[in-house]
Design a protein around this motif. Structure first.
Motif, PDB file in Angstrom:
ATOM      1  N   UNK A  78       0.843  -1.202   0.000  1.00 24.95           N
ATOM      2  CA  UNK A  78       0.000   0.000   0.000  1.00 24.95           C
ATOM      3  C   UNK A  78       0.871   1.242   0.000  1.00 24.95           C
ATOM      4  N   UNK A  79       0.493   2.232  -0.827  1.00 20.33           N
ATOM      5  CA  UNK A  79       1.308   3.433  -0.975  1.00 20.33           C
ATOM      6  C   UNK A  79       0.623   4.699  -0.480  1.00 20.33           C
ATOM      7  N   UNK A  80      -0.664   4.643  -0.210  1.00 19.76           N
ATOM      8  CA  UNK A  80      -1.394   5.830   0.234  1.00 19.76           C
ATOM      9  C   UNK A  80      -0.767   6.364   1.520  1.00 19.76           C
ATOM     10  N   UNK A  81      -0.346   7.620   1.523  1.00 15.96           N
ATOM     11  CA  UNK A  81       0.464   8.128   2.637  1.00 15.96           C
ATOM     12  C   UNK A  81      -0.293   8.222   3.957  1.00 15.96           C
ATOM     13  N   UNK A  82      -1.619   8.277   3.916  1.00 19.46           N
ATOM     14  CA  UNK A  82      -2.374   8.314   5.178  1.00 19.46           C
ATOM     15  C   UNK A  82      -2.413   6.956   5.871  1.00 19.46           C
ATOM     16  N   UNK A  83      -2.075   5.899   5.141  1.00 16.90           N
ATOM     17  CA  UNK A  83      -2.034   4.574   5.741  1.00 16.90           C
ATOM     18  C   UNK A  83      -3.391   3.922   5.941  1.00 16.90           C
ATOM     19  N   UNK A  84      -4.410   4.420   5.259  1.00 15.12           N
ATOM     20  CA  UNK A  84      -5.756   3.874   5.446  1.00 15.12           C
ATOM     21  C   UNK A  84      -6.344   3.312   4.146  1.00 15.12           C
ATOM     22  N   UNK A  85      -5.500   2.741   3.330  1.00 15.54           N
ATOM     23  CA  UNK A  85      -5.972   2.156   2.074  1.00 15.54           C
ATOM     24  C   UNK A  85      -7.070   1.130   2.309  1.00 15.54           C
ATOM     25  N   UNK A  86      -6.935   0.328   3.359  1.00 10.38           N
ATOM     26  CA  UNK A  86      -7.953  -0.698   3.650  1.00 10.38           C
ATOM     27  C   UNK A  86      -9.333  -0.067   3.816  1.00 10.38           C
ATOM     28  N   UNK A  87      -9.413   1.079   4.469  1.00  7.29           N
ATOM     29  CA  UNK A  87     -10.719   1.718   4.686  1.00  7.29           C
ATOM     30  C   UNK A  87     -11.327   2.197   3.373  1.00  7.29           C
ATOM     31  N   UNK A  88     -10.504   2.673   2.448  1.00  9.39           N
ATOM     32  CA  UNK A  88     -11.001   3.086   1.138  1.00  9.39           C
ATOM     33  C   UNK A  88     -11.520   1.875   0.355  1.00  9.39           C
ATOM     34  N   UNK A  89     -10.797   0.773   0.438  1.00  8.50           N
ATOM     35  CA  UNK A  89     -11.209  -0.447  -0.264  1.00  8.50           C
ATOM     36  C   UNK A  89     -12.525  -0.991   0.292  1.00  8.50           C
ATOM     37  N   UNK A  90     -12.642  -0.988   1.621  1.00  9.45           N
ATOM     38  CA  UNK A  90     -13.876  -1.478   2.253  1.00  9.45           C
ATOM     39  C   UNK A  90     -15.068  -0.617   1.843  1.00  9.45           C
ATOM     40  N   UNK A  91     -14.875   0.690   1.817  1.00 10.53           N
ATOM     41  CA  UNK A  91     -15.969   1.582   1.437  1.00 10.53           C
ATOM     42  C   UNK A  91     -16.384   1.354  -0.010  1.00 10.53           C
ATOM     43  N   UNK A  92     -15.409   1.187  -0.884  1.00 12.04           N
ATOM     44  CA  UNK A  92     -15.755   0.932  -2.284  1.00 12.04           C
ATOM     45  C   UNK A  92     -16.469  -0.399  -2.457  1.00 12.04           C
ATOM     46  N   UNK A  93     -16.114  -1.380  -1.657  1.00 17.62           N
ATOM     47  CA  UNK A  93     -16.771  -2.683  -1.726  1.00 17.62           C
ATOM     48  C   UNK A  93     -18.200  -2.616  -1.195  1.00 17.62           C
ATOM     49  N   UNK A  94     -18.385  -1.992  -0.040  1.00 24.52           N
ATOM     50  CA  UNK A  94     -19.714  -1.879   0.575  1.00 24.52           C
ATOM     51  C   UNK A  94     -20.578  -0.897  -0.199  1.00 24.52           C
ATOM     52  N   UNK A  95     -19.985   0.185  -0.646  1.00 27.99           N
ATOM     53  CA  UNK A  95     -20.709   1.248  -1.341  1.00 27.99           C
ATOM     54  C   UNK A  95     -20.964   2.411  -0.411  1.00 27.99           C
ATOM     55  N   UNK A  96     -21.088   3.583  -0.989  1.00 30.70           N
ATOM     56  CA  UNK A  96     -21.308   4.786  -0.174  1.00 30.70           C
ATOM     57  C   UNK A  96     -22.789   5.095   0.033  1.00 30.70           C
ATOM     58  N   UNK A  97     -23.687   4.358  -0.665  1.00 29.52           N
ATOM     59  CA  UNK A  97     -25.113   4.691  -0.583  1.00 29.52           C
ATOM     60  C   UNK A  97     -25.979   3.458  -0.822  1.00 29.52           C
ATOM     61  N   UNK A  98     -27.205   3.557  -0.320  1.00 29.01           N
ATOM     62  CA  UNK A  98     -28.229   2.539  -0.570  1.00 29.01           C
ATOM     63  C   UNK A  98     -29.535   3.252  -0.934  1.00 29.01           C
TER      64      UNK A  98
END
Length: 133
Positions: free
Chosen positions: A76-96
Motif C-alpha cells: 500500500x502506498x497511500x500516505x495516510x495509511x488507510x488504504x484498507x478503509x477506502x477499499x472497504x468503502x468501495x466494496x460496501x458502497x457509499x449509498x443505498x
C-alpha cells in the motif's frame, strides 16, 4: 427533501444501525411513496443494508472485510495509511436506495440500514434524500 445526520463512531471498524433515525425523519416529513437514498459523505465510511437481529452478523461482516483488506499491507502506498478503509468503502458502497411505501421504509423482517465506519473513531455525516414517485 434532504437531511444531513451526524454519527459519532467509537472504533476503527464499526457498524451503527441508523434505520430508526431514518424512519423517524421520513415520518416527520409526511413523505408517503418513493425512494430514500441514504448516503455516506466520506471515502472511508459506507452504507449497507444487512441483518439487524443477530449482532454476530456485524462481527462476522467486519472480520471478513479485514481478511480481504488487511489494515497493514506492505504494498500500500497511500500516505495516510488507510488504504484498507477506502477499499472497504468501495466494496460496501457509499449509498443505498430503499423504497418507501405509505411512509415506511420497505425493508425485510431482519433488515436494517447501517452506517459502516472503516477509519474511526470519528465524527461523521450521512444524508437522506427523498424522491417522490
Amino acid at each position: 427533501m434532504f437531511e444531513t445526520f451526524s454519527v459519532k463512531t467509537n472504533r476503527r471498524d464499526e457498524m451503527i444501525e441508523v434505520t430508526n433515525e431514518v424512519q423517524h425523519w421520513i415520518s416527520s416529513q409526511s413523505f408517503k411513496n418513493g425512494i430514500a437514498i441514504v448516503s455516506s459523505k466520506h471515502t472511508t465510511a459506507g452504507i449497507t443494508v444487512n441483518e439487524n437481529a443477530d449482532p454476530d452478523v456485524k462481527t462476522d461482516f467486519l472480520r471478513r472485510l479485514d481478511e480481504v483488506y488487511p489494515w497493514d499491507h506492505p504494498k500500500d502506498r497511500h500516505m495516510e495509511g488507510n488504504t484498507a478503509s477506502h477499499m472497504k468503502t468501495s466494496t460496501v458502497g457509499h449509498a443505498q436506495t430503499i423504497p418507501v411505501q405509505n411512509g415506511d421504509l420497505v425493508l425485510g423482517t431482519w433488515q436494517g440500514i447501517y452506517f459502516c465506519e472503516f477509519d474511526g473513531p470519528r465524527s461523521r455525516q450521512y444524508t437522506v434524500t427523498l424522491i417522490s414517485c
